[in-house]
Design a protein around this motif. Sequence first.
Motif, PDB file in Angstrom:
ATOM      1  N   PRO A  47      45.357  54.365  24.069  1.00 38.09           N
ATOM      2  CA  PRO A  47      44.772  54.440  25.414  1.00 38.09           C
ATOM      3  C   PRO A  47      43.295  54.055  25.441  1.00 38.09           C
ATOM      4  O   PRO A  47      42.492  54.560  24.652  1.00 38.09           O
ATOM      5  N   SER A  48      42.972  53.132  26.319  1.00 39.33           N
ATOM      6  CA  SER A  48      41.601  52.646  26.521  1.00 39.33           C
ATOM      7  C   SER A  48      41.648  51.681  27.695  1.00 39.33           C
ATOM      8  O   SER A  48      42.720  51.238  28.105  1.00 39.33           O
ATOM      9  N   ASN A  49      40.506  51.341  28.225  1.00 43.15           N
ATOM     10  CA  ASN A  49      40.475  50.459  29.389  1.00 43.15           C
ATOM     11  C   ASN A  49      40.941  49.041  29.052  1.00 43.15           C
ATOM     12  O   ASN A  49      40.538  48.466  28.038  1.00 43.15           O
ATOM     13  N   PHE A  50      41.798  48.495  29.922  1.00 44.28           N
ATOM     14  CA  PHE A  50      42.240  47.110  29.807  1.00 44.28           C
ATOM     15  C   PHE A  50      42.649  46.615  31.188  1.00 44.28           C
ATOM     16  O   PHE A  50      42.759  47.399  32.138  1.00 44.28           O
ATOM     17  N   ALA A  51      42.867  45.331  31.307  1.00 39.07           N
ATOM     18  CA  ALA A  51      43.334  44.739  32.559  1.00 39.07           C
ATOM     19  C   ALA A  51      44.848  44.655  32.528  1.00 39.07           C
ATOM     20  O   ALA A  51      45.422  44.089  31.600  1.00 39.07           O
ATOM     21  N   GLN A  93      39.999  43.046  28.287  1.00 41.26           N
ATOM     22  CA  GLN A  93      41.133  42.228  27.868  1.00 41.26           C
ATOM     23  C   GLN A  93      42.371  42.534  28.703  1.00 41.26           C
ATOM     24  O   GLN A  93      42.601  43.667  29.103  1.00 41.26           O
ATOM     25  N   SER A  94      43.169  41.512  28.945  1.00 47.08           N
ATOM     26  CA  SER A  94      44.457  41.706  29.597  1.00 47.08           C
ATOM     27  C   SER A  94      45.479  42.118  28.551  1.00 47.08           C
ATOM     28  O   SER A  94      45.625  41.465  27.519  1.00 47.08           O
ATOM     29  N   ARG A  95      46.199  43.234  28.834  1.00 46.79           N
ATOM     30  CA  ARG A  95      47.227  43.703  27.909  1.00 46.79           C
ATOM     31  C   ARG A  95      48.450  44.164  28.706  1.00 46.79           C
ATOM     32  O   ARG A  95      48.426  44.218  29.932  1.00 46.79           O
ATOM     33  N   TYR A  96      49.501  44.503  28.004  1.00 43.76           N
ATOM     34  CA  TYR A  96      50.763  44.879  28.637  1.00 43.76           C
ATOM     35  C   TYR A  96      51.019  46.380  28.533  1.00 43.76           C
ATOM     36  O   TYR A  96      50.903  46.967  27.454  1.00 43.76           O
ATOM     37  N   HIS A  97      51.393  46.986  29.651  1.00 42.46           N
ATOM     38  CA  HIS A  97      51.912  48.349  29.679  1.00 42.46           C
ATOM     39  C   HIS A  97      53.313  48.267  30.280  1.00 42.46           C
ATOM     40  O   HIS A  97      53.543  47.488  31.220  1.00 42.46           O
ATOM     41  N   LEU A 119      48.556  37.605  28.705  1.00 36.84           N
ATOM     42  CA  LEU A 119      48.505  38.506  27.557  1.00 36.84           C
ATOM     43  C   LEU A 119      47.361  38.141  26.609  1.00 36.84           C
ATOM     44  O   LEU A 119      47.306  37.033  26.078  1.00 36.84           O
ATOM     45  N   GLY A 120      46.420  39.089  26.434  1.00 38.18           N
ATOM     46  CA  GLY A 120      45.309  38.883  25.515  1.00 38.18           C
ATOM     47  C   GLY A 120      44.152  38.086  26.069  1.00 38.18           C
ATOM     48  O   GLY A 120      43.160  37.873  25.367  1.00 38.18           O
ATOM     49  N   GLN A 121      44.246  37.666  27.331  1.00 39.21           N
ATOM     50  CA  GLN A 121      43.216  36.802  27.909  1.00 39.21           C
ATOM     51  C   GLN A 121      41.998  37.602  28.389  1.00 39.21           C
ATOM     52  O   GLN A 121      42.095  38.794  28.673  1.00 39.21           O
ATOM     53  N   PRO A 122      40.835  36.946  28.505  1.00 37.44           N
ATOM     54  CA  PRO A 122      39.607  37.637  28.916  1.00 37.44           C
ATOM     55  C   PRO A 122      39.563  37.887  30.423  1.00 37.44           C
ATOM     56  O   PRO A 122      40.043  37.080  31.210  1.00 37.44           O
ATOM     57  N   CYS A 123      38.961  39.010  30.788  1.00 33.81           N
ATOM     58  CA  CYS A 123      38.899  39.422  32.188  1.00 33.81           C
ATOM     59  C   CYS A 123      37.524  39.977  32.518  1.00 33.81           C
ATOM     60  O   CYS A 123      36.744  40.315  31.625  1.00 33.81           O
ATOM     61  N   GLU A 124      37.262  40.075  33.818  1.00 37.52           N
ATOM     62  CA  GLU A 124      35.982  40.600  34.283  1.00 37.52           C
ATOM     63  C   GLU A 124      36.210  41.652  35.360  1.00 37.52           C
ATOM     64  O   GLU A 124      37.070  41.469  36.235  1.00 37.52           O
ATOM     65  N   VAL A 125      35.436  42.723  35.297  1.00 40.68           N
ATOM     66  CA  VAL A 125      35.447  43.738  36.344  1.00 40.68           C
ATOM     67  C   VAL A 125      34.362  43.368  37.341  1.00 40.68           C
ATOM     68  O   VAL A 125      33.190  43.230  36.971  1.00 40.68           O
TER      69      VAL A 125
END
Length: 202
Positions: A47-51, A93-97, A119-125
């Motif tokens: 558990p941690s922040n991701f997109a 990072q974009s990840r899958y849940h 999957l795994g791609q860079p993201c911005e808040v």
Amino acid sequence: MIRKALFLGVATVTAVACGASQTTTESTSSVATSSGDAGTKFVYCPPSNFANCTIASCEAEKGGYLCKCFLDSRFSATAYGSQCQPQNGNTLQSRYHPVDSYQECTSAKADTSKWAWCLGQPCEVTPNGVFCHCVDPPAGVPPFPYIVVTPKYKASACMLGQTGKYWSSATPGNVTQITAFLQSQPSLKGLPAPEIVLTPKQ
């Protein structure tokens, strides 16, 4: 009509070693490989922040797609090649849940032929939400069938491209593989398979 996903490819998803671990920039994560679509390898992220882009719509941009995702902090998985990247300021990072259910888009003639791989791609808040820079599916990943995450069947769901937008998606095989990988984690033995929403009978 809904049925449980059939995990015909589960046997192809095997851990590198029973109880093996791989150190990442976030924490110790279990690793698995699969021999299905593009030979994808996955890594488990605690558990941690991701997109989360499982229900994201996207617009075409130079070199790929810009997808509006959402901030998530549950456990997740990503491609082994990208590893689990921790949030760094406004970058994540974009990840899958795991998802609860999805329908399959299978018609190359009727359905949108393009979708984004996040999957795994860079993201911005940003103040307007979480946006990820996604790409075309990797070499070896077939364009059909692909999935749309939804609780019930929608005939128009696979035709989003006609509106100038596209789904962030994956193939049913990808979902089978990554779900089986997550089910191999000691704390996720009871993780249910997503349900497949079927086309209503005529």
